[in-house]
Design a protein around this motif. Structure first.
Motif, mmCIF file in Angstrom:
data_model
loop_
_atom_site.group_PDB
_atom_site.id
_atom_site.type_symbol
_atom_site.label_atom_id
_atom_site.label_comp_id
_atom_site.label_asym_id
_atom_site.label_seq_id
_atom_site.Cartn_x
_atom_site.Cartn_y
_atom_site.Cartn_z
ATOM 1 N N ARG A 64 0.825 -1.201 0.000
ATOM 2 C CA ARG A 64 0.000 0.000 0.000
ATOM 3 C C ARG A 64 0.865 1.258 0.000
ATOM 4 N NH1 ARG A 64 -2.422 -0.795 4.409
ATOM 5 N NH2 ARG A 64 -1.204 0.589 5.694
ATOM 6 N N THR A 86 2.527 1.739 -3.343
ATOM 7 C CA THR A 86 1.575 2.214 -4.340
ATOM 8 C C THR A 86 1.363 3.717 -4.208
ATOM 9 O OG1 THR A 86 0.455 0.070 -4.294
ATOM 10 C CG2 THR A 86 -0.755 1.922 -5.234
ATOM 11 N N ASP A 87 1.131 4.177 -2.975
ATOM 12 C CA ASP A 87 0.919 5.611 -2.762
ATOM 13 C C ASP A 87 2.136 6.426 -3.182
ATOM 14 O OD1 ASP A 87 -1.533 4.928 -1.777
ATOM 15 O OD2 ASP A 87 -0.935 5.036 0.327
ATOM 16 N N LEU A 102 4.628 5.605 -5.308
ATOM 17 C CA LEU A 102 4.924 5.570 -6.735
ATOM 18 C C LEU A 102 3.887 6.338 -7.547
ATOM 19 C CD1 LEU A 102 6.187 1.895 -7.142
ATOM 20 C CD2 LEU A 102 7.473 3.977 -6.733
ATOM 21 N N GLN A 103 2.637 6.371 -7.055
ATOM 22 C CA GLN A 103 1.635 7.199 -7.722
ATOM 23 C C GLN A 103 2.007 8.666 -7.638
ATOM 24 O OE1 GLN A 103 -2.047 6.097 -5.856
ATOM 25 N NE2 GLN A 103 -2.608 4.641 -7.461
ATOM 26 N N THR A 104 2.544 9.080 -6.503
ATOM 27 C CA THR A 104 2.929 10.481 -6.317
ATOM 28 C C THR A 104 4.145 10.841 -7.159
ATOM 29 O OG1 THR A 104 2.069 10.400 -4.065
ATOM 30 C CG2 THR A 104 3.587 12.201 -4.600
ATOM 31 N N GLY A 116 5.470 9.191 -9.799
ATOM 32 C CA GLY A 116 5.343 9.014 -11.242
ATOM 33 C C GLY A 116 6.566 8.330 -11.829
ATOM 34 N N SER A 117 6.370 7.610 -12.901
ATOM 35 C CA SER A 117 7.449 6.924 -13.592
ATOM 36 C C SER A 117 6.932 6.490 -14.950
ATOM 37 C CB SER A 117 7.919 5.719 -12.769
ATOM 38 O OG SER A 117 8.953 5.042 -13.450
ATOM 39 N N TRP A 126 7.724 0.448 -14.929
ATOM 40 C CA TRP A 126 7.756 -0.209 -13.630
ATOM 41 C C TRP A 126 8.248 -1.635 -13.836
ATOM 42 C CZ3 TRP A 126 3.891 3.037 -15.189
ATOM 43 C CH2 TRP A 126 3.657 4.161 -14.397
ATOM 44 N N SER A 140 1.699 -0.472 -16.308
ATOM 45 C CA SER A 140 1.055 0.463 -15.400
ATOM 46 C C SER A 140 1.356 0.060 -13.966
ATOM 47 C CB SER A 140 -0.464 0.475 -15.622
ATOM 48 O OG SER A 140 -1.023 -0.773 -15.244
ATOM 49 N N LEU A 141 1.209 1.015 -13.088
ATOM 50 C CA LEU A 141 1.450 0.746 -11.678
ATOM 51 C C LEU A 141 0.398 -0.202 -11.115
ATOM 52 C CD1 LEU A 141 3.031 1.334 -9.097
ATOM 53 C CD2 LEU A 141 1.592 3.348 -8.755
ATOM 54 N N ALA A 142 -0.842 -0.077 -11.585
ATOM 55 C CA ALA A 142 -1.901 -0.961 -11.098
ATOM 56 C C ALA A 142 -1.608 -2.414 -11.459
ATOM 57 C CB ALA A 142 -3.243 -0.540 -11.683
#
Length: 695
Positions: free
Chosen positions: A119, A122-123, A125-127, A129-130, A133, A148-150
Motif C-alpha cells: 500500500r 503504491t501511494d 509511486l503514484q505520487t 510518477g514513472s 515499472w 502500469s502501476l496498477a
C-alpha cells in the motif's frame, strides 16, 4: 528534498528581485542638501534605527514570498529521510519486495508487513510518477516489466510466498536489467523486514553488486522501506521427522505414524531487552498449546505443554489405517501474529531400500566407508551394500541405488554415460582417490568424468588440516541443533589435486587452498570428489569416524529422496525437479492455500502430487529465527551508493512520500501579510501630533 517539477527551481534567483529593485531605487535619486529636509531628518534621528530595521524586514518578507511561490510551483516532496534525497524525474522504477513468510507478520489493524509495504509503495509511486515499472521476484530473482502501476501491484510477483527472499540475487538481477536495458534515471525501491537470512550480508557478491551500480552511466537512487519491528509472542511449528511404523495390536497388524515436531515461541523482549528476572519467569512459565494434526483429511487435536520458548515432541504416535503406507499430513497452530508459520506439511511412505554400491580397488582403504554405509540411523536392516572390484564393473547396476562410491580409475567412455544418467535421475556419486594414485602409480590423470580428473598425489611430511568448510549446507552442514561437524579435527598425510575447468563448489578447503571435498554443479543428483583417501594410513577420516559417517549417511539420504515416492522440500522459486515432472505446472495441489497459482507451487507451502510422487513444500527453517542485519552492516552494503531509509511498521496508515507545496504556499501568504503590515504608517497617539492649524 525532492521535487516533482525540479525545473521550476531555475527561477530561484528571482528571489533577489526585491533587493535589486531596492538598490535601483537608491540609485535613481540624487541627494541634495536642503534646509527643510535636513531639519526633518534631524527630527527623526531618534527613530532612524527602527526605520532601517523595518525596511530590511519588508525586503526579507518580499524575498520569502517569491521563494515560497517558486518552491510551491516546484511541488516539493517530503517524508522522513526520503524528503532530503536528491530530486529529479524518474524514468524507470524497480521494486524489490521481500515476500518471505516473516513479512506476513501482522501489526495494527491486522495488516501484515507485506500488505502495508504494497500500500505504501503504491501511494509513493503514484505520487512520484514513472514511465516504466519493473519488479524483481524475491523467489526467482527474475525481472518482470509492467505497463502500469496498477498491473504491477496486482501481480502475483508481489503476493505472499513461503520462500525465503534472496536480496543479493535480487540486487544482481536489478543490476543486470539496468545494464541490459540502459534506461534513464532510475529509482530502486526495496521493502523488507531486514531478516539476516534474506539479506545474506556475508555474501561475497555484495561488493561486486556495489561496484556494478557505481559504474552505471545513469543515476540510480535506492530507497529502503524497512519494517524492522520484531514479532512478539508468536508461535511457529515445524515437523523434524515423520516415519511410518508397524505395530501388533491384540494380534492384529496395524500402522501408526511416528511424528516429531518442534514448537518455537518468538519473543523479542526476552531476547533483547528483558531483564534476567523476566526472562527467568518466561522460562519457568508453562503454556498449553493446542496442535491440530491432519492426516489425509482426518483431523485430531493434541495439547502440547510449552515451557519457555521451545517445546519438542518426539515420536508422537498417530494411528493410521491398517493398510495405509503412503499419505500426507499437516500440523497447525491457532492464529497468532504471523499465520505463515502456523502450518507445516509432510508426506510419508515406506523408505526405499538403502542400496549402496562401492567400487573399490583396495578394500582395506574403503573399509570405513563400507561400515558407514551399512549402518542405518534407525538400526533396521533396510540396507544393502554391494562391493565391486574394477574387474566386476560389467555387472554394475545402478537401478534403485541410493549412493555410488567410487575408488578406482574414473569411469571411462563405456561406463560414464550410465553413471551420468544415474546422476540425472537424482543419484549420488562420491569419488575417492584410487590406491594406484595414492601409492604413486601413473596414468590416473588420463581419465576424467564430467570434465574433472585426478591430478598429482601430494605426500606431505607434515600433517595437513582443514582450513574452512561449509557448515551451512550440503554434506558437511551442522546438525539441526546447530552443532557443527568436527571437520577441523581431521588430519591428512596426503591428498590428491583435482584437474578441472569446471567451477566446483568447495565444501571443505585444506591449508593452502586445495579442496578436501568439492561438488560438481548438476541439475539433479550429486557428484562429489573427496581428495583424501579414507585409508587409515592416509587420513584420520576412518579413525575419527564422525565426519565420514555423517557424510556417507547424508549422501545416502539424498539418494533415497530421489528414489522415494515422497519428498520433503523447502519452498524456493527456482524450477524444481520432481522426478519426471520437470516443471511445477505438472504438479497437482493436494493441500494448501487454494488461491495459489500452479506456477507458484514450488514457492508456496502445501502438498502436491504428480502421477507417481508426492511433495510437501514448507518454509525454510531460518524464517522461524529473529536475527536481523544490523544498521551499520546494512549501510556498509550500500557504501558509496545513494540510499534513503524509512522505518515503518505493519498496519501504518501514513504515507512515505507527501507533497508539501501547500506549506510553502502558506509561507508565501504569511510573508505577504507581514510585508503589508510592516508597510502600514506608524501609529502615533493623538497627543504626540503637532499643534492643529488655526486661522
Amino acid at each position: 528534498m525532492s521535487f516533482l517539477q525540479p525545473l521550476m527551481l531555475i527561477a530561484l534567483p528571482l528571489i533577489a528581485l526585491p533587493i535589486l529593485i531596492h538598490l535601483i531605487n537608491q540609485w535613481r535619486y540624487q541627494t541634495k542638501q536642503w534646509g527643510a529636509m535636513m531639519f526633518l531628518l534631524s527630527a527623526n534621528r531618534m527613530n532612524r534605527g527602527f526605520a532601517k530595521l523595518r525596511q530590511w524586514l519588508i525586503l526579507a518578507m518580499r524575498t520569502l514570498a517569491i521563494a515560497g511561490l517558486i518552491l510551491a510551483v516546484a511541488r516539493p516532496l517530503a517524508s522522513g529521510m526520503l524528503g532530503w534525497t536528491g530530486g529529479g524525474k524518474t524514468d524507470t522504477t524497480l521494486v524489490l519486495l521481500d515476500r518471505s513468510p516473516s513479512m506476513q507478520q501482522q501489526g495494527i489493524g491486522g495488516d501484515t508487513k507485506l500488505a502495508t509495504a504494497r500500500r505504501q509503495l503504491t501511494d509513493a509511486l503514484q505520487t512520484l510518477g514513472s514511465q516504466h515499472w519493473v519488479t524483481i521476484d524475491s523467489t526467482t530473482g527474475r525481472p518482470q516489466a509492467f505497463e502500469s502501476l496498477a498491473a504491477l501491484m496486482d501481480s502475483p510477483a508481489l503476493a505472499a510466498s513461503s520462500a525465503t527472499a534472496d536480496l543479493p540475487s535480487m540486487m544482481q538481477s536489478a543490476l543486470d536489467y539496468l545494464q541490459e536495458n540502459r534506461p534513464g534515471p532510475t529509482e530502486v525501491w526495496i521493502a523488507s523486514d531486514l531478516r539476516a537470512k534474506d539479506w545474506n550480508a556475508d555474501s561475497g557478491s555484495w561488493s561486486l553488486i556495489r561496484e556494478g551500480f557505481e559504474q552505471l552511466p545513469q543515476s540510480v537512487r535506492f530507497n529502503l522501506l524497512a519494517y524492522p519491528s520484531p514479532t512478539k509472542d508468536n508461535l511457529a511449528i515445524r515437523v523434524s521427522e515423520v516415519r511410518r511404523a508397524k505395530v501388533l495390536n491384540q494380534g492384529v497388524d496395524s500402522s501408526e505414524l511416528l511424528l516429531s515436531m518442534t514448537i518455537t515461541k518468538s519473543n523479542a523482549s526476552s531476547s533483547t531487552t528483558a531483564s534476567e528476572s523476566s526472562a527467568s519467569a518466561q522460562a519457568n512459565s508453562v503454556e498449553s498449546v493446542p496442535v491440530e494434526i491432519e492426516i489425509d483429511g482426518a483431523r485430531s487435536t493434541l495439547t502440547v505443554e510449552l515451557s519457555g520458548n521451545q517445546a519438542e515432541l518426539r515420536n508422537q504416535r498417530v494411528p493410521l489405517a491398517s493398510q495405509q503406507q503412503r499419505g500426507w499430513g499437516r500440523v497447525s497452530l491457532p492464529a497468532d501474529s504471523n499465520n505463515a508459520d502456523n502450518d507445516f506439511y509432510f508426506v510419508f511412505d515406506d523408505p526405499p531400500v538403502r542400496r549402496v554400491v562401492i567400487v573399490t580397488e583396495d578394500r582395506s582403504a574403503t573399509r570405513a566407508v563400507e561400515i558407514a554405509a551399512a549402518v542405518t540411523e534407525d538400526g533396521t536392516d533396510n540396507a544393502a551394500v554391494e562391493i565391486l572390484t574394477p574387474d566386476q564393473l560389467d555387472s554394475l547396476v545402478l537401478d534403485e541405488t541410493s549412493l555410488l562410491m567410487w575408488q578406482t580409475t574414473l569411469p571411462g567412455a563405456d561406463l560414464a554415460p550410465a553413471i551420468e544418467d544415474y546422476v540425472d535421475k537424482g543419484g549420488q556419486v562420491l569419488f575417492f582417490p584410487p590406491t594406484s594414485l595414492t601409492s604413486g602409480g601413473l596414468g590416473m590423470s588420463s581419465g576424467q568424468f564430467l570434465g574433472i580428473a585426478w591430478g598429482a598425489w601430494l605426500d606431505n611430511q607434515k600433517e595437513v588440516f582443514v582450513e574452512n568448510w561449509r557448515g551451512d549446507q550440503d554434506l558437511l552442514a551442522a546438525t539441526a541443533s546447530g552443532t557443527g561437524l568436527p571437520v577441523g579435527q581431521l588430519k591428512l598425510s596426503g591428498y590428491a589435486r583435482l584437474k578441472t575447468e569446471e567451477d566446483l563448489t568447495r565444501l571443505a578447503t585444506l591449508t593452502g587452498g586445495d579442496p578436501l571435498l568439492a561438488r560438481l554443479p548438476t541439475e539433479r543428483g550429486g557428484v562429489y570428489f573427496c581428495t583424501a583417501s579414507p585409508s587409515p594410513a592416509a587420513s584420520s577420516m576412518a579413525e575419527s569416524g564422525v565426519v565420514l559417517f555423517v557424510t556417507v549417511q547424508r549422501a545416502i539420504l539424498r539418494g533415497q529422496e530421489a528414489l522415494g515416492n515422497t519428498t520433503q522440500r523447502t519452498a524456493t522459486g527456482g524450477d524444481m525437479d520432481s522426478g519426471g515432472a520437470s516443471q511445477t505446472v505438472d504438479w497437482r495441489q493436494v493441500a494448501g492455500p487454494e488461491e495459489v497459482l500452479s506456477t507458484e507451487f514450488g514457492s508456496q507451502a502445501g502438498v502436491y502430487r504428480t502421477e507417481k510422487r508426492m511433495f510437501a513444500v514448507n518454509r525454510d527453517a531460518s524464517e522461524d529465527r529473529l536475527e536481523q542485519v544490523g544498521d551499520e552492516r546494512l549501510e556498509s552494503l550500500f557504501a558509496g551508493l545513494p540510499l534513503a531509509r524509512v522505518d515503518e511498521q505493519a498496519g501504518s496508515l501514513s504515507g512515505i512520500v507527501r507533497e508539501v507545496w501547500r506549506m510553502f504556499l502558506i509561507c508565501m501568504i504569511v510573508a505577504l501579510l507581514l510585508e503589508a503590515i510592516l508597510c502600514l504608517p506608524r501609529y502615533r497617539p493623538s497627543n504626540q501630533l503637532g499643534p492643529k492649524a488655526t486661522t
